[in-house]
Design a protein around this motif. Structure first.
Motif, mmCIF file in Angstrom:
data_model
loop_
_atom_site.group_PDB
_atom_site.id
_atom_site.type_symbol
_atom_site.label_atom_id
_atom_site.label_comp_id
_atom_site.label_asym_id
_atom_site.label_seq_id
_atom_site.Cartn_x
_atom_site.Cartn_y
_atom_site.Cartn_z
ATOM 1 N N GLY A 162 32.693 31.014 15.264
ATOM 2 C CA GLY A 162 33.321 30.245 16.340
ATOM 3 C C GLY A 162 34.530 29.465 15.854
ATOM 4 N N GLN A 163 34.988 29.811 14.667
ATOM 5 C CA GLN A 163 36.095 29.079 14.050
ATOM 6 C C GLN A 163 37.197 30.060 13.719
ATOM 7 O OE1 GLN A 163 36.624 25.918 13.168
ATOM 8 N NE2 GLN A 163 34.724 25.127 14.033
ATOM 9 N N LEU A 164 38.143 30.204 14.627
ATOM 10 C CA LEU A 164 39.223 31.140 14.327
ATOM 11 C C LEU A 164 40.234 30.545 13.341
ATOM 12 C CD1 LEU A 164 39.842 32.990 17.669
ATOM 13 C CD2 LEU A 164 39.567 34.071 15.454
ATOM 14 N N GLY A 165 40.048 29.268 13.031
ATOM 15 C CA GLY A 165 40.918 28.642 12.040
ATOM 16 C C GLY A 165 42.376 28.793 12.412
ATOM 17 N N ILE A 166 43.142 29.413 11.538
ATOM 18 C CA ILE A 166 44.584 29.551 11.800
ATOM 19 C C ILE A 166 44.864 30.442 12.994
ATOM 20 C CG2 ILE A 166 45.394 29.053 9.465
ATOM 21 C CD1 ILE A 166 45.487 32.031 8.919
ATOM 22 N N PHE A 167 43.838 31.152 13.481
ATOM 23 C CA PHE A 167 44.055 32.015 14.641
ATOM 24 C C PHE A 167 43.479 31.414 15.926
ATOM 25 C CE2 PHE A 167 43.779 35.223 11.087
ATOM 26 C CZ PHE A 167 45.147 35.404 10.997
ATOM 27 N N ALA A 168 43.154 30.133 15.907
ATOM 28 C CA ALA A 168 42.587 29.513 17.109
ATOM 29 C C ALA A 168 43.653 29.394 18.195
ATOM 30 C CB ALA A 168 42.035 28.132 16.764
ATOM 31 N N ASN A 169 43.181 29.278 19.431
ATOM 32 C CA ASN A 169 44.037 28.932 20.572
ATOM 33 C C ASN A 169 45.049 29.994 20.993
ATOM 34 O OD1 ASN A 169 42.837 26.482 20.866
ATOM 35 N ND2 ASN A 169 44.266 25.445 19.474
ATOM 36 N N GLY A 170 44.816 31.249 20.684
ATOM 37 C CA GLY A 170 45.681 32.298 21.221
ATOM 38 C C GLY A 170 45.184 32.716 22.592
ATOM 39 N N TYR A 171 46.008 33.469 23.289
ATOM 40 C CA TYR A 171 45.596 33.984 24.609
ATOM 41 C C TYR A 171 44.933 35.342 24.422
ATOM 42 C CZ TYR A 171 48.795 30.383 26.414
ATOM 43 O OH TYR A 171 49.433 29.198 26.710
ATOM 44 N N TRP A 172 43.953 35.422 23.517
ATOM 45 C CA TRP A 172 43.353 36.708 23.138
ATOM 46 C C TRP A 172 42.747 37.391 24.361
ATOM 47 C CZ3 TRP A 172 46.172 36.262 19.423
ATOM 48 C CH2 TRP A 172 46.123 35.234 18.491
ATOM 49 N N GLY A 173 42.995 38.690 24.454
ATOM 50 C CA GLY A 173 42.494 39.452 25.589
ATOM 51 C C GLY A 173 43.443 39.479 26.779
ATOM 52 N N HIS A 174 44.542 38.734 26.700
ATOM 53 C CA HIS A 174 45.528 38.741 27.802
ATOM 54 C C HIS A 174 46.054 40.176 27.971
ATOM 55 C CE1 HIS A 174 49.131 37.851 30.108
ATOM 56 N NE2 HIS A 174 48.791 36.568 30.179
ATOM 57 N N PRO A 175 46.200 40.631 29.219
ATOM 58 C CA PRO A 175 46.652 42.024 29.401
ATOM 59 C C PRO A 175 48.066 42.292 28.902
ATOM 60 C CG PRO A 175 46.432 40.881 31.509
ATOM 61 C CD PRO A 175 45.841 39.980 30.475
ATOM 62 N N ALA A 176 48.822 41.249 28.595
ATOM 63 C CA ALA A 176 50.175 41.481 28.067
ATOM 64 C C ALA A 176 50.153 42.001 26.630
ATOM 65 C CB ALA A 176 50.991 40.191 28.124
ATOM 66 N N TYR A 177 49.005 41.922 25.958
ATOM 67 C CA TYR A 177 48.913 42.486 24.605
ATOM 68 C C TYR A 177 48.761 43.996 24.701
ATOM 69 C CZ TYR A 177 48.360 37.895 22.419
ATOM 70 O OH TYR A 177 48.567 36.623 21.960
ATOM 71 N N LYS A 178 49.633 44.712 23.997
ATOM 72 C CA LYS A 178 49.691 46.168 24.169
ATOM 73 C C LYS A 178 49.350 46.960 22.909
ATOM 74 C CE LYS A 178 51.500 45.947 28.376
ATOM 75 N NZ LYS A 178 50.543 45.905 29.475
ATOM 76 N N LEU A 179 49.170 46.296 21.770
ATOM 77 C CA LEU A 179 48.946 47.073 20.540
ATOM 78 C C LEU A 179 47.523 47.620 20.504
ATOM 79 C CD1 LEU A 179 50.509 44.860 17.686
ATOM 80 C CD2 LEU A 179 51.596 46.655 19.013
ATOM 81 N N PRO A 180 47.348 48.822 19.978
ATOM 82 C CA PRO A 180 45.992 49.322 19.748
ATOM 83 C C PRO A 180 45.320 48.509 18.631
ATOM 84 C CG PRO A 180 47.630 50.871 18.901
ATOM 85 C CD PRO A 180 48.388 49.774 19.577
ATOM 86 N N PRO A 181 43.979 48.493 18.573
ATOM 87 C CA PRO A 181 43.286 47.663 17.588
ATOM 88 C C PRO A 181 43.767 47.893 16.155
ATOM 89 C CG PRO A 181 41.713 48.593 19.142
ATOM 90 C CD PRO A 181 43.052 49.201 19.469
ATOM 91 N N GLU A 182 44.092 49.126 15.795
ATOM 92 C CA GLU A 182 44.512 49.411 14.411
ATOM 93 C C GLU A 182 45.842 48.718 14.085
ATOM 94 O OE1 GLU A 182 43.094 51.696 16.406
ATOM 95 O OE2 GLU A 182 41.238 51.859 15.239
ATOM 96 N N ALA A 183 46.756 48.760 15.030
ATOM 97 C CA ALA A 183 48.046 48.075 14.786
ATOM 98 C C ALA A 183 47.827 46.569 14.707
ATOM 99 C CB ALA A 183 49.047 48.419 15.885
ATOM 100 N N ASN A 184 46.898 46.051 15.519
ATOM 101 C CA ASN A 184 46.581 44.623 15.434
ATOM 102 C C ASN A 184 46.007 44.265 14.064
ATOM 103 O OD1 ASN A 184 47.347 43.564 18.014
ATOM 104 N ND2 ASN A 184 45.612 44.635 18.933
ATOM 105 N N LEU A 185 45.098 45.102 13.562
ATOM 106 C CA LEU A 185 44.496 44.812 12.257
ATOM 107 C C LEU A 185 45.550 44.865 11.146
ATOM 108 C CD1 LEU A 185 42.099 44.201 10.431
ATOM 109 C CD2 LEU A 185 41.544 46.649 10.416
ATOM 110 N N MET A 186 46.420 45.861 11.221
ATOM 111 C CA MET A 186 47.470 45.981 10.201
ATOM 112 C C MET A 186 48.354 44.721 10.201
ATOM 113 S SD MET A 186 50.379 48.920 9.878
ATOM 114 C CE MET A 186 51.356 48.303 11.242
ATOM 115 N N ALA A 187 48.719 44.261 11.389
ATOM 116 C CA ALA A 187 49.593 43.084 11.472
ATOM 117 C C ALA A 187 48.875 41.827 10.966
ATOM 118 C CB ALA A 187 50.069 42.882 12.910
ATOM 119 N N VAL A 188 47.584 41.704 11.262
ATOM 120 C CA VAL A 188 46.833 40.535 10.769
ATOM 121 C C VAL A 188 46.776 40.570 9.237
ATOM 122 C CG1 VAL A 188 44.559 39.439 10.671
ATOM 123 C CG2 VAL A 188 45.471 40.206 12.865
#
Ligand code: NFE
Ligand code: MG
Length: 578
Positions: A162-188
């Motif tokens: 429950g602690q996203l730490g440096i990744f807290a408070n994003g609009y995660w799941g917003h439909p404006a996000y378009k990257l596939p999960p693999e591209a998201n993981l690579m960027a993280v």
């Protein structure tokens, strides 16, 4: 339906920025940009020895750690016609170049990427497919399935706790996000790598300037001795091993840009091609550069890598020269800011005659409900010949592109061809972001050339980094004035100084984020952020990711932008930080 959206504070920036947007029928009809925290530097410069000022004004910002120091020493040198040795000019170029590469990579990953990258979606990625994706884009060695599995595991620990730490408070799941999960993981994964990388490359400033942030400067050159002795015998960090370290850092910078930053920008941009288009941050269409990175000295603008000039109304066929001394070109207006000029008018003041006096009714400005019809920001409104202009990476890339800089033309043309986009696509949120990436490549590569030239000079016996010929104020004219300009990572930066009897009589800084984030003026012309926000469709007023994307594409630094000082040293406002 009409709505008012307030984003305050805008996060993942430096300083305190509030954006208010009026939404009509789902689109932003008007936007207001406000710097809500006042702090101050300019006024404390008055009466001081001009040679000391760099150390004060450098504290305007801890992000662009170097640039205000450099603008300051250049202003004094310009006022006194004080020439500096070629080695000092090369070291300054190297240090500013390092600031660009460091700032731009950090901006992309740590301040802007999460507008495009859904961190939580990365949990769904297949590490093996992520590895295949990464290897198809780049030769970056950290790309094995095990590497991505480890990053995913780390992320899962955050989310499960429950602690996203440096990744807290994003609009995660917003439909404006378009990257596939693999591209998201690579960027993280690259977000985390960039944190480690930036710590290493920040050392370049420490080799030449003793430390980072806020490396040392000096009027008349650079305060470091250089030597080809080794093992500390020379008593300077710029010896054989220091220079070798600089060479290694430049190599690390170039390979991260080539193997990570550019491929990631292209990959992410490919999923957000609509953000290169109309209604997505195209802005006011006027662009200004002061120019920088001299090959033959600050006094020879024809030798600058980035030329100075103004492009109006997107007309790339015509560049207006910019004159920083002319009374009627660079001016700051205060009609919509919490200041008033002594004559009560808002005619616009050139920085040599600049003033910074507070004006608002009541004990403090109405932060809870900005009076956007009147005054609403601690930023002034800088204008060129009365017109708002955008400064920064997009302005520089357009300037380099249209003046025929070969590498820039090739990079821009190749990028646009790959994304199947026209040149006009650059006038957009994603265009601004891509321009920042491309200029990082140009500047990072130029650093190798400056380094080689420095070594050539030293090997030829030229060790000079400081010119003491004008060090003594008794040799100065009774009155002098000068401007120190540069291209800071966020855009055109100028410091203006008036010197009288060896002391500072007036000092004004007009800063990139003030140009871009400033409010409307007396003619009701919006500033660049405000213009760029207009027209966006807002999907969900409670999660206005569209506003963040466009504002972040400018890389705001409001600490830089609001840098004045209350001469009575009274508390001006209290900011509650939650
Ligand atoms: Ni505080 Fe700065 C840069 C300057 S800001 S980051 O780059 O000057 O606009
Ligand atoms: Mg100022």
């Amino acid at each position: 339906m009409n709505q008012r959206i307030v984003v305050d504070p805008v996060t993942r920036i430096e300083g305190h920025l509030r954006i208010e947007a009026r939404v009509e029928d789902g689109r932003i009809a008007s936007a207001y940009s406000s710097g809500t925290m006042v702090r101050g530097i300019e006024t404390i410069c008055q009466g001081r020895d001009p040679r000391d000022l760099w150390a004060f004004v450098q504290r305007i910002c801890g992000v662009c750690t170097l640039v205000h120091g450099l603008a300051s020493v250049r202003a004094v040198e310009n006022a006194l016609d004080y020439k500096i040795p070629p080695n000092a000019e090369l070291i300054r170029n190297l240090m500013v170049g390092a600031q660009y590469v460091h700032d731009h990579v950090m901006h992309f990953y740590h301040l802007h990427a999460l507008d495009w990258v859904d961190v939580v979606s990365a949990l769904q990625a297949d590490p093996k497919a992520t590895s295949e994706l990464a290897q198809s884009l780049s030769s970056y060695p950290r790309s094995s399935p095990g590497y991505f599995a480890d990053v995913q595991k780390k992320l899962k620990t955050f989310v499960d706790g429950g602690q996203l730490g440096i990744f807290a408070n994003g609009y995660w799941g917003h439909p404006a996000y378009k990257l596939p999960p693999e591209a998201n993981l690579m960027a993280v994964a690259h977000y985390l790598d960039a944190l480690e990388w930036q710590r290493e490359v920040a050392e370049l400033h420490a080799v030449f300037g003793g430390k980072n942030p806020h490396p040392n400067m000096v009027v008349g050159g650079m305060p470091c001795a250089i030597s080809l002795d080794s093992g500390g015998q020379a008593g300077t960090s710029v010896d054989v091993s220091g220079l070798e370290r600089v060479r290694n850092i430049i190599g690390k910078m170039q390979s991260f840009v080539d193997q990570v930053y550019i491929p990631d920008t292209l990959a992410i941009a490919g999923f957000y091609k609509d953000w290169f288009g109309p209604g997505h941050g195209e802005g006011i269409g006027n662009f200004m550069c002061y120019g920088d990175f001299p090959a033959k000295g600050y006094g020879d603008p024809s030798s600058y890598l980035v030329p100075g000039g103004v492009i109006m109304n997107r007309d790339l066929s015509h560049i207006e020269p910019v004159d920083l001394d002319a009374d009627d070109q660079i001016q700051e207006f205060v009609a919509r800011s919490w200041y008033a000029y002594g004559d009560g008018k808002d005619a616009g003041l050139h920085p040599y005659a600049g003033e910074t006096d507070f004006a608002f009714s009541g004990p403090e400005p109405p932060y809870q409900q900005l009076d956007v019809a009147n005054q609403y920001s601690w930023l002034k409104s800088p204008r060129w010949r009365g017109q708002p202009v955008e400064v920064g990476p997009l302005a520089r890339v357009l300037m380099l592109y249209t003046t025929g800089h070969e590498q820039t033309r090739e990079l821009v043309d190749r990028t646009l061809a790959r994304l199947e986009l026209p040149v006009d696509a650059l006038y957009s949120t994603m265009g601004r972001t891509a321009a920042r990436t491309l200029e990082t490549k140009v500047i990072g590569d130029a650093m190798s050339g400056w380094f080689d030239q420095l070594l050539t000079n030293i090997r030829a016996g030229d060790h000079k980094t400081f010119n003491d010929s004008l060090w003594d104020p008794s040799t100065w004219p009774a009155k002098a004035r000068g401007v120190g300009h540069m291209e800071a990572p966020r855009g055109a930066l100028g410091h203006w100084i008036v010197i009288e009897n060896g002391k500072t009589a007036n000092y004004q800084a007009v800063v990139p984020s003030t140009w871009n984030a400033g409010p409307r003026d007396s003619a009701d012309q919006p500033g660049p952020y405000e213009a760029a926000l207009k027209g966006h469709a807002v999907h969900d007023a409670h999660q206005p990711i569209e506003i963040l994307r466009t504002v972040h594409s400018f890389d705001p630094c409001i600490a830089c932008a609001v840098h004045l000082f209350d001469p009575k040293a009274e508390e001006v406002t209290r900011i509650r930080v939650c």
